[in-house]
Design an enzyme around this catalytic site. Structure first.
Site, PDB file in Angstrom:
ATOM      1  N   THR A 172      25.684  13.128 108.148  1.00  0.00           N
ATOM      2  CA  THR A 172      25.276  11.593 107.718  1.00  0.00           C
ATOM      3  C   THR A 172      24.442  11.694 106.506  1.00  0.00           C
ATOM      4  OG1 THR A 172      24.814  10.998 110.112  1.00  0.00           O
ATOM      5  CG2 THR A 172      23.480   9.513 108.723  1.00  0.00           C
ATOM      6  N   SER A 215      29.789  18.812 109.595  1.00  0.00           N
ATOM      7  CA  SER A 215      29.025  18.245 109.796  1.00  0.00           C
ATOM      8  C   SER A 215      28.908  19.639 110.437  1.00  0.00           C
ATOM      9  CB  SER A 215      28.729  17.025 110.917  1.00  0.00           C
ATOM     10  OG  SER A 215      26.933  17.462 111.509  1.00  0.00           O
ATOM     11  N   THR A 256      12.549  22.527 101.920  1.00  0.00           N
ATOM     12  CA  THR A 256      12.653  23.866 102.139  1.00  0.00           C
ATOM     13  C   THR A 256      13.809  24.211 103.323  1.00  0.00           C
ATOM     14  OG1 THR A 256      10.675  24.638 102.537  1.00  0.00           O
ATOM     15  CG2 THR A 256      11.374  26.017 104.442  1.00  0.00           C
ATOM     16  N   CYS A 304      27.828   7.260 117.862  1.00  0.00           N
ATOM     17  CA  CYS A 304      27.383   6.932 118.006  1.00  0.00           C
ATOM     18  C   CYS A 304      27.114   5.424 117.614  1.00  0.00           C
ATOM     19  CB  CYS A 304      27.424   7.032 116.024  1.00  0.00           C
ATOM     20  SG  CYS A 304      27.784   7.860 115.799  1.00  0.00           S
TER      21      CYS A 304
END
Ligand code: PLP
Length: 376
Positions: free
Chosen positions: A73, A199, A237, A324
């Site tokens: 995403t 992903s 980070t 989704c």
């Protein structure tokens, strides 16, 4: 104990045990912030460098062209919004109507900010044809975003050819390859794409981590602003353990890809032959060039939602559409885009087999479907 059969690998995949083992030291001992100058940061920094090199090798990229993100995403949003933000002359995007919502909703957001977006329609078998693309390129665009393989019906696009056409018109080419990376061979050099999203959890890596390939010289603004991580292009980070797990899972999948594909094609064949032998009426969506193991099947006058729940009661997990939008009962935008007849669309399920599935799993799926579809 009842055996559970997982056949929804397009939604997510189980974590590769070797990826888990590779991640553990970075969660427990080597937890230092990779951006710090002290010695506790040395190993995490080295791990990031090695992960970047390993991922780059898997897709034919240079290490400096790999940027770590939080998943598909974010990579899609970055590609679409970052290339629009970097374009001073007003943005104009060409995409397809059956992209994942990570692309479609990012495009909508850019439309609300004044960008113009045009949508290509796929053919009935889920293909974006080079001719359809050419026909849309009479007006200039700055970015084309066409998915590598569709997550609901599995159709694989002729990305190299589409990319060449877009380049002839001077635009940047992005592909959402979230369903393809780790499952079919990808060489960004040969394909010529400028931006490519991936992903980890779709290729047996951990959730919440992914990457964006950015070809050297591609105009792209940062999407997440903040610290100087990822050479100032993606602040935050670094998720060192996630990145290490992603690199391990990808290299494991890539090195075994041919065997996995052969195994999955055999299971597909078994499933289709089993349904035919049982006299079950169905049609398959996505044409003839599909992701290994992904079957979008439409059963005339059946209710896909009911099929999903009855299979679930039998210990079998499949999907009615993409993960989704499984909360909604309306026909998915993908099935609408390929103009699937309503009585078939309502009776559509997606079975996405993975490398762990066995012939016994497929036999159970065929038996389960036959039982449901032949008893009122
Ligand atoms: N693009 C495609 C084609 C997908 O299938 C998915 C996930 O279903 C995504 C993007 C979003 O990826 P992530 O779950 O990593 O955010």
């Amino acid at each position: 104990m009842k055996r559970f059969i997982y056949a929804d690998n397009a939604a997510t995949t189980p974590l590769d045990p070797s990826a888990f083992e590779a991640m553990k030291p970075y969660l427990l001992q080597e937890y230092g912030n990779a951006s710090q100058p002290y010695s506790l940061a040395r190993q995490p920094k080295k791990a990031l460098r090695e992960a970047r090199e390993s991922i780059a090798r898997c897709i034919g990229a240079a290490p400096e062209e790999i940027f770590f993100t939080s998943g598909g995403t974010e990579s899609d949003n970055w590609a679409i919004k970052g290339s629009a933000f970097s374009n001073a002359n007003g943005s104009s995007i060409l995409t397809s109507a059956f992209e994942h919502h990570a692309v479609l909703h990012a495009c909508r957001a850019m439309e609300r900010m004044g960008a113009s977006v045009r949508y290509l329609s796929p053919s009935a078998d889920g293909q974006i044809s080079p001719d359809a693309l050419r026909a849309q390129l009479s007006a200039p665009i700055h970015l084309a975003s066409i998915m590598f393989a569709n997550n609901e019906i599995g159709s694989i696009q002729p990305i190299q050819e589409l990319c060449e056409i877009v380049h002839e018109h001077g635009a940047v080419f992005h592909t959402d390859a979230v369903q393809a990376v780790g499952h079919i061979p990808i060489d960004v050099e040969r394909l010529g794409v400028d931006l490519l999203s991936a992903s980890a959890h779709k290729f047996n890596g951990p959730k919440g981590v992914g990457f964006l390939f950015v070809r050297r010289g591609t105009p792209l603004s940062p999407y997440l602003d903040g610290g100087a991580q990822e050479r100032g292009m993606r602040a935050g980070t670094e998720n060192v353990a996630g990145i290490v797990g992603m690199a391990r899972a990808l290299s494991a999948n890539v090195s075994e890809m041919a065997d996995h594909r052969r195994h999955l094609r055999n299971l597909e064949r078994q499933l289709l032959e089993g349904l035919r032998a049982g006299g079950i009426a169905f049609s398959r969506n996505g044409g003839t060039c599909t992701l290994p193991g992904l079957l979008s099947l439409s059963f005339p006058n059946a209710d896909g939602e009911a099929l999903l729940h009855r299979l679930d009661l039998m210990g079998i997990a499949v999907s009615t559409g993409s993960a989704c939008n499984s909360q909604r009962t309306e026909i998915s935008h993908v099935l609408k885009a390929i103009k699937l007849e309503e009585s078939l669309a309502r009776g559509t399920i997606r079975i996405s087999l993975g490398r762990e599935n066995t012939e016994a799993d497929v036999t159970a799926i065929v038996q389960g479907l036959s039982k449901i579809l032949t008893s009122p």
